[in-house]
Write a protein that holds these residues in place. Structure first.
Motif, PDB file in Angstrom:
ATOM      1  N   ILE A 183      68.862   9.152   3.912  1.00  0.00           N
ATOM      2  CA  ILE A 183      68.572  10.556   3.629  1.00  0.00           C
ATOM      3  C   ILE A 183      69.207  10.974   2.308  1.00  0.00           C
ATOM      4  O   ILE A 183      68.575  11.634   1.469  1.00  0.00           O
ATOM      5  CB  ILE A 183      69.079  11.455   4.780  1.00  0.00           C
ATOM      6  N   GLU A 184      70.444  10.579   2.102  1.00  0.00           N
ATOM      7  CA  GLU A 184      71.111  10.915   0.842  1.00  0.00           C
ATOM      8  C   GLU A 184      70.382  10.286  -0.339  1.00  0.00           C
ATOM      9  O   GLU A 184      70.200  10.927  -1.387  1.00  0.00           O
ATOM     10  CB  GLU A 184      72.558  10.434   0.879  1.00  0.00           C
ATOM     11  N   THR A 185      69.942   9.030  -0.185  1.00  0.00           N
ATOM     12  CA  THR A 185      69.201   8.366  -1.251  1.00  0.00           C
ATOM     13  C   THR A 185      67.923   9.122  -1.576  1.00  0.00           C
ATOM     14  O   THR A 185      67.603   9.343  -2.757  1.00  0.00           O
ATOM     15  CB  THR A 185      68.856   6.922  -0.845  1.00  0.00           C
ATOM     16  N   CYS A 186      67.190   9.510  -0.554  1.00  0.00           N
ATOM     17  CA  CYS A 186      65.925  10.211  -0.792  1.00  0.00           C
ATOM     18  C   CYS A 186      66.151  11.579  -1.432  1.00  0.00           C
ATOM     19  O   CYS A 186      65.361  12.018  -2.271  1.00  0.00           O
ATOM     20  CB  CYS A 186      65.144  10.353   0.516  1.00  0.00           C
ATOM     21  N   LEU A 190      64.350  11.792  -5.007  1.00  0.00           N
ATOM     22  CA  LEU A 190      63.088  12.224  -4.406  1.00  0.00           C
ATOM     23  C   LEU A 190      61.902  11.986  -5.332  1.00  0.00           C
ATOM     24  O   LEU A 190      60.817  11.581  -4.878  1.00  0.00           O
ATOM     25  CB  LEU A 190      63.170  13.708  -4.031  1.00  0.00           C
ATOM     26  N   ASP A 191      62.074  12.234  -6.627  1.00  0.00           N
ATOM     27  CA  ASP A 191      60.949  12.140  -7.552  1.00  0.00           C
ATOM     28  C   ASP A 191      60.702  10.725  -8.068  1.00  0.00           C
ATOM     29  O   ASP A 191      59.684  10.485  -8.728  1.00  0.00           O
ATOM     30  CB  ASP A 191      61.185  13.078  -8.743  1.00  0.00           C
ATOM     31  N   GLU A 192      61.599   9.803  -7.791  1.00  0.00           N
ATOM     32  CA  GLU A 192      61.441   8.463  -8.346  1.00  0.00           C
ATOM     33  C   GLU A 192      61.321   7.371  -7.295  1.00  0.00           C
ATOM     34  O   GLU A 192      60.948   6.248  -7.610  1.00  0.00           O
ATOM     35  CB  GLU A 192      62.625   8.130  -9.261  1.00  0.00           C
ATOM     36  N   MET A 193      61.634   7.691  -6.037  1.00  0.00           N
ATOM     37  CA  MET A 193      61.619   6.694  -4.974  1.00  0.00           C
ATOM     38  C   MET A 193      60.332   6.797  -4.178  1.00  0.00           C
ATOM     39  O   MET A 193      60.039   7.842  -3.578  1.00  0.00           O
ATOM     40  CB  MET A 193      62.809   6.886  -4.050  1.00  0.00           C
ATOM     41  N   GLU A 194      59.549   5.717  -4.165  1.00  0.00           N
ATOM     42  CA  GLU A 194      58.290   5.706  -3.442  1.00  0.00           C
ATOM     43  C   GLU A 194      58.522   6.053  -1.970  1.00  0.00           C
ATOM     44  O   GLU A 194      59.455   5.579  -1.346  1.00  0.00           O
ATOM     45  CB  GLU A 194      57.621   4.337  -3.544  1.00  0.00           C
ATOM     46  N   ALA A 195      57.631   6.881  -1.418  1.00  0.00           N
ATOM     47  CA  ALA A 195      57.599   7.266   0.005  1.00  0.00           C
ATOM     48  C   ALA A 195      58.625   8.316   0.378  1.00  0.00           C
ATOM     49  O   ALA A 195      58.513   8.919   1.449  1.00  0.00           O
ATOM     50  CB  ALA A 195      57.741   6.060   0.932  1.00  0.00           C
ATOM     51  N   CYS A 196      59.623   8.588  -0.463  1.00  0.00           N
ATOM     52  CA  CYS A 196      60.633   9.569  -0.080  1.00  0.00           C
ATOM     53  C   CYS A 196      60.041  10.961   0.117  1.00  0.00           C
ATOM     54  O   CYS A 196      60.438  11.679   1.044  1.00  0.00           O
ATOM     55  CB  CYS A 196      61.748   9.609  -1.114  1.00  0.00           C
ATOM     56  N   ALA A 197      59.106  11.358  -0.727  1.00  0.00           N
ATOM     57  CA  ALA A 197      58.507  12.691  -0.580  1.00  0.00           C
ATOM     58  C   ALA A 197      57.838  12.819   0.786  1.00  0.00           C
ATOM     59  O   ALA A 197      57.952  13.860   1.455  1.00  0.00           O
ATOM     60  CB  ALA A 197      57.509  12.950  -1.703  1.00  0.00           C
ATOM     61  N   LEU A 199      58.563  10.985   3.525  1.00  0.00           N
ATOM     62  CA  LEU A 199      59.571  10.905   4.569  1.00  0.00           C
ATOM     63  C   LEU A 199      60.335  12.217   4.724  1.00  0.00           C
ATOM     64  O   LEU A 199      60.697  12.606   5.844  1.00  0.00           O
ATOM     65  CB  LEU A 199      60.556   9.775   4.256  1.00  0.00           C
ATOM     66  N   MET A 200      60.554  12.905   3.620  1.00  0.00           N
ATOM     67  CA  MET A 200      61.327  14.147   3.647  1.00  0.00           C
ATOM     68  C   MET A 200      60.464  15.377   3.882  1.00  0.00           C
ATOM     69  O   MET A 200      60.978  16.493   3.984  1.00  0.00           O
ATOM     70  CB  MET A 200      62.084  14.290   2.327  1.00  0.00           C
ATOM     71  N   ALA A 228      62.382 -11.487   5.013  1.00  0.00           N
ATOM     72  CA  ALA A 228      61.931 -10.137   4.668  1.00  0.00           C
ATOM     73  C   ALA A 228      61.283 -10.166   3.291  1.00  0.00           C
ATOM     74  O   ALA A 228      61.938 -10.504   2.301  1.00  0.00           O
ATOM     75  CB  ALA A 228      63.098  -9.156   4.687  1.00  0.00           C
ATOM     76  N   ILE A 229      59.996  -9.823   3.233  1.00  0.00           N
ATOM     77  CA  ILE A 229      59.224  -9.858   1.988  1.00  0.00           C
ATOM     78  C   ILE A 229      59.130  -8.444   1.427  1.00  0.00           C
ATOM     79  O   ILE A 229      58.474  -7.573   2.000  1.00  0.00           O
ATOM     80  CB  ILE A 229      57.820 -10.429   2.241  1.00  0.00           C
ATOM     81  N   ASP A 230      59.820  -8.194   0.318  1.00  0.00           N
ATOM     82  CA  ASP A 230      59.849  -6.878  -0.332  1.00  0.00           C
ATOM     83  C   ASP A 230      60.054  -5.766   0.706  1.00  0.00           C
ATOM     84  O   ASP A 230      59.219  -4.869   0.853  1.00  0.00           O
ATOM     85  CB  ASP A 230      58.569  -6.656  -1.134  1.00  0.00           C
ATOM     86  N   PRO A 231      61.155  -5.806   1.453  1.00  0.00           N
ATOM     87  CA  PRO A 231      61.337  -4.883   2.576  1.00  0.00           C
ATOM     88  C   PRO A 231      61.666  -3.453   2.155  1.00  0.00           C
ATOM     89  O   PRO A 231      62.296  -3.218   1.126  1.00  0.00           O
ATOM     90  CB  PRO A 231      62.520  -5.499   3.331  1.00  0.00           C
ATOM     91  N   GLY A 232      61.261  -2.495   2.991  1.00  0.00           N
ATOM     92  CA  GLY A 232      61.606  -1.097   2.781  1.00  0.00           C
ATOM     93  C   GLY A 232      62.920  -0.734   3.458  1.00  0.00           C
ATOM     94  O   GLY A 232      63.551  -1.554   4.125  1.00  0.00           O
ATOM     95  N   PHE A 233      63.347   0.531   3.258  1.00  0.00           N
ATOM     96  CA  PHE A 233      64.564   1.089   3.863  1.00  0.00           C
ATOM     97  C   PHE A 233      65.811   0.275   3.529  1.00  0.00           C
ATOM     98  O   PHE A 233      66.721   0.141   4.361  1.00  0.00           O
ATOM     99  CB  PHE A 233      64.408   1.217   5.384  1.00  0.00           C
ATOM    100  N   VAL A 234      65.869  -0.280   2.326  1.00  0.00           N
ATOM    101  CA  VAL A 234      67.003  -1.137   1.954  1.00  0.00           C
ATOM    102  C   VAL A 234      68.110  -0.362   1.238  1.00  0.00           C
ATOM    103  O   VAL A 234      69.086  -0.959   0.797  1.00  0.00           O
ATOM    104  CB  VAL A 234      66.532  -2.310   1.063  1.00  0.00           C
ATOM    105  N   TRP A 235      67.988   0.960   1.154  1.00  0.00           N
ATOM    106  CA  TRP A 235      68.978   1.780   0.454  1.00  0.00           C
ATOM    107  C   TRP A 235      69.938   2.429   1.445  1.00  0.00           C
ATOM    108  O   TRP A 235      69.601   2.684   2.591  1.00  0.00           O
ATOM    109  CB  TRP A 235      68.284   2.853  -0.376  1.00  0.00           C
ATOM    110  N   GLY A 236      71.142   2.705   0.956  1.00  0.00           N
ATOM    111  CA  GLY A 236      72.111   3.468   1.729  1.00  0.00           C
ATOM    112  C   GLY A 236      72.791   2.695   2.840  1.00  0.00           C
ATOM    113  O   GLY A 236      73.360   3.296   3.751  1.00  0.00           O
ATOM    114  N   LEU A 237      72.766   1.379   2.781  1.00  0.00           N
ATOM    115  CA  LEU A 237      73.356   0.562   3.827  1.00  0.00           C
ATOM    116  C   LEU A 237      74.794   0.176   3.471  1.00  0.00           C
ATOM    117  O   LEU A 237      75.199   0.197   2.305  1.00  0.00           O
ATOM    118  CB  LEU A 237      72.519  -0.700   4.057  1.00  0.00           C
TER     119      LEU A 237
END
Length: 337
Positions: A183-186, A190-197, A199-200, A228-237
């Motif tokens: 959530i913090e990453t998005c 927000l304007d540069e991360m694909e799918a964040c708009a 998701l939020m 994992a091939i080009d996996p999503g949700f890899v931020w904020g871990l």
């Protein structure tokens, strides 16, 4: 020891493949947590018989040849549980499933309810734990199927996936989510991360998801390997999120500095540093959708008319077929095939 492999798309590795096309069977299975059914495809080494057909063919993508309802080849075979990306289908990586089956694996893929092409509701699809439940139930079905029960090697069961499915594979293998971190990453990107708009957005409302549910472990103890091939949700871990992950992990990334999708960039996100014992392969030139099937000559024009390009527009110098072959080789090698 961390093993960084920078792989150029034009390289290809010789591989030992079976002479016959893979066998394939399809079915609908109950998914009680969705209160619905889901389609599954099972690809496997061909033991003879069946009806030859081209599977996953359409005006945009080339299909693959398969022996529908063939017998299963004698002996036991490792299992790959494969999860498609957001809006994908079991057909989207048929090239991978058939290629691995021809090498000796049984590959099971599932049309995930709520995040499949034609069945897309991201307000429910964002509930990532339901996808792992889909895969675990499909594995239960495989292991109880009389046609396969004597042909499975339960000491080699891999969770694999592409994009959102890459996260599903990591989660099934023991990685946990970090709701506050994503959530913090998005919010920051927000304007540069694909799918964040999306998701939020109010419609999906990812911030409103119960963090305890998001952050729970959904590991399936039967999983021995993860790819994992080009996996999503890899931020904020954090380190705590990877503590329960399978020790046999291979991460595959697409693209160079100018064409790598930020949302799936496990290097920039810091996940790479959290996985000192994982293996890594990065394909450059390539981009996220290089994992999609081989495209027909008219594909780009068709997709542009439907405002769905650049699924078939790889970066200059990319050899999509060679990338596919290399990924099949990587997974086969991980499973000892």
């Amino acid at each position: 020891m961390k093993n960084f492999v920078i792989t150029m798309a034009l390289m290809g590795a010789a591989s030992s493949v079976m002479a016959d096309p893979a066998g394939v069977r399809t079915a609908e299975i109950e998914m009680p947590h969705h209160n619905s059914q889901a389609g599954i495809s099972i690809w496997y080494p061909n033991g003879g018989g069946g009806d030859l057909a081209v599977v996953a063919e359409n005006p945009v993508f080339h299909g693959v040849e398969a022996a529908v309802d063939a017998e299963v080849h004698v002996g036991t075979h490792p299992i790959v549980m494969f999860s498609h990306g957001m809006g994908g289908t079991t057909r989207a990586q048929a090239w991978l499933a058939s290629g691995l089956a021809e090498r000796g694996a049984i590959v099971v893929s599932v049309n995930h309810p709520n995040s499949t092409w034609g069945d897309f509701d991201m307000s429910k699809g964002v509930n990532h734990w339901t996808r792992v439940a889909d895969m675990s139930i499909a594995l239960d079905v495989l292991l109880a199927d009389p046609a396969f029960v004597d042909h499975v090697d339960t000491s080699r069961i891999m969770a694999a996936g592409f994009s959102y499915g890459g996260w599903t594979a990591l989660s099934m293998g023991g990685l946990t989510g970090n709701h506050a971190g994503i959530i913090e990453t998005c919010r920051e990107r927000l304007d540069e991360m694909e799918a964040c708009a999306m998701l939020m957005s109010e419609g999906v409302n990812m911030p409103g998801i119960d963090p305890d549910v998001w952050n729970e472990s959904y590991a399936d103890a039967r999983i021995t390997h993860v790819t994992a091939i080009d996996p999503g949700f890899v931020w904020g871990l954090t380190a705590a999120n990877v503590a329960g992950l399978s020790p046999n992990v291979h991460m595959i990334g697409f693209g160079g500095p100018l064409d790598r999708m930020r949302a799936t960039n496990f290097d920039e996100s810091g996940l790479t540093d959290l996985l000192p014992n994982a293996r890594f392969t990065r394909f450059d030139p390539s981009f996220h959708f290089t994992a999609m099937p081989l495209c027909k000559p008219a594909a780009e024009e068709i997709l542009e008319e439907e405002n769905d390009d650049p699924v078939c527009t790889d970066p200059d110098g990319t050899d999509r077929a060679a990338v596919h072959t290399a990924i099949i080789d990587i997974i086969a090698e991980e499973l000892g095939l």
